[in-house]
Design a protein around this motif. Structure first.
Motif, short mmCIF file in Angstrom:
data_model
loop_
_atom_site.label_atom_id
_atom_site.label_comp_id
_atom_site.label_asym_id
_atom_site.label_seq_id
_atom_site.Cartn_x
_atom_site.Cartn_y
_atom_site.Cartn_z
N MET A 1 49.02 44.90 22.50
CA MET A 1 50.15 45.77 22.78
C MET A 1 51.39 44.97 23.19
N LYS A 2 51.18 43.92 24.03
CA LYS A 2 52.31 43.10 24.45
C LYS A 2 52.96 42.39 23.27
N LYS A 3 52.14 41.96 22.32
CA LYS A 3 52.67 41.25 21.15
C LYS A 3 53.57 42.18 20.32
N ILE A 4 53.14 43.42 20.15
CA ILE A 4 53.94 44.40 19.40
C ILE A 4 55.25 44.68 20.14
N ALA A 5 55.19 44.80 21.47
CA ALA A 5 56.39 45.03 22.26
C ALA A 5 57.37 43.86 22.13
N LYS A 6 56.86 42.64 22.10
CA LYS A 6 57.72 41.46 21.94
C LYS A 6 58.38 41.46 20.57
N ILE A 7 57.62 41.83 19.54
CA ILE A 7 58.17 41.87 18.18
C ILE A 7 59.28 42.92 18.09
N PHE A 8 59.00 44.13 18.63
CA PHE A 8 60.03 45.18 18.62
C PHE A 8 61.24 44.78 19.46
N GLY A 9 61.00 44.11 20.58
CA GLY A 9 62.10 43.64 21.42
C GLY A 9 62.98 42.65 20.68
N ALA A 10 62.36 41.70 19.99
CA ALA A 10 63.12 40.71 19.22
C ALA A 10 63.89 41.38 18.08
N LEU A 11 63.24 42.32 17.41
CA LEU A 11 63.89 43.04 16.33
C LEU A 11 65.07 43.85 16.86
N PHE A 12 64.87 44.55 17.97
CA PHE A 12 65.94 45.33 18.58
C PHE A 12 67.11 44.43 18.95
N PHE A 13 66.84 43.26 19.52
CA PHE A 13 67.90 42.33 19.90
C PHE A 13 68.72 41.90 18.69
N LYS A 14 68.04 41.62 17.57
CA LYS A 14 68.75 41.21 16.35
C LYS A 14 69.59 42.35 15.79
N ILE A 15 69.05 43.55 15.82
CA ILE A 15 69.81 44.71 15.35
C ILE A 15 71.03 44.95 16.23
N LYS A 16 70.84 44.85 17.54
CA LYS A 16 71.95 45.03 18.47
C LYS A 16 73.04 44.00 18.22
N LYS A 17 72.65 42.77 17.98
CA LYS A 17 73.61 41.70 17.71
C LYS A 17 74.40 42.00 16.43
N LEU A 18 73.71 42.48 15.40
CA LEU A 18 74.36 42.84 14.14
C LEU A 18 75.32 44.01 14.33
N VAL A 19 74.89 45.02 15.08
CA VAL A 19 75.75 46.18 15.33
C VAL A 19 77.00 45.75 16.10
N ASN A 20 76.83 44.94 17.13
CA ASN A 20 77.99 44.46 17.90
C ASN A 20 78.95 43.66 17.02
N TYR A 21 78.42 42.87 16.11
CA TYR A 21 79.27 42.11 15.18
C TYR A 21 80.05 43.08 14.29
N CYS A 22 79.38 44.10 13.76
CA CYS A 22 80.04 45.07 12.90
C CYS A 22 81.14 45.82 13.65
#
Length: 184
Positions: A1-22
């Motif tokens: 479960m922790k591994k899935i949360a880390k993956i989603f957290g990393a994905l969310f961070f990348k999406i947030k970074k892309l949205v902020n750039y846009c």
């Protein structure tokens, strides 16, 4: 479960970074000038074409920065709390025989310039009016109404704003400037 949360957290961070750039790219097409690492909270009202923003600026939600015929210039490393209002002009109130609503239309240059210098912190719901310069390193307390220019490294609060104190002693200010070197 922790591994899935880390993956989603990393994905969310990348999406947030892309949205902020846009968002930054979109805003850079609207503001007169906008630097790097600028965050603009939602719900704001801006006269984009008359506003210049430096680098590393945070503008809280529901800010209102407007000046139809003047400039608003914001330096680097500035923080604005939520609900800050900056108004760069006034209505004409001295035309005899005319309702204020029907005065002679304003033209470019009728409104003043507002400058917020580097390293300032403007508290929530503060109001800054036309022809004001907020000096470098200054703090404006929440709810303050600023009608006159403020000296660098000072702390102002109240309505109308009054100087509470200097941010540093003279010795501390010299040390602050020495440590920051080129960033001051």
């Amino acid at each position: 479960m922790k591994k899935i949360a880390k993956i989603f957290g990393a994905l969310f961070f990348k999406i947030k970074k892309l949205v902020n750039y846009c968002i930054r790219v979109y805003l850079s097409s609207k503001f007169s000038k906008i630097g790097k690492n600028v965050f603009v909270g939602h719900g704001g009202i801006f006269t984009y074409e008359n506003i210049e923003i430096g680098n590393d600026v945070y503008i809280g939600q529901n800010a209102v920065f407007q000046s139809s015929y003047g400039k608003i210039i914001i330096g680097d490393h500035v923080m604005f709390g939520p609900g800050v209002n900056i108004h760069g002009g006034n209505h004409k109130i001295n035309e005899v025989g005319r309702l204020m609503k029907h005065t002679t239309p304003k033209q470019m240059g009728d409104d003043g310039v507002i400058t917020i210098e580097d390293d300032c912190w403007i508290g929530a719901n503060a109001i800054i009016l036309t022809n004001v310069t907020v000096g470098k390193g200054s703090v404006i307390g929440a709810g303050a109404i600023v009608t006159k220019s403020l000296p660098p490294y000072s702390v102002y609060t109240g309505a109308p704003s009054q100087k509470m104190r200097d941010r540093f002693t003279s010795e501390e200010l010299e040390e602050h400037k020495r440590i920051l070197g080129g960033e001051q």
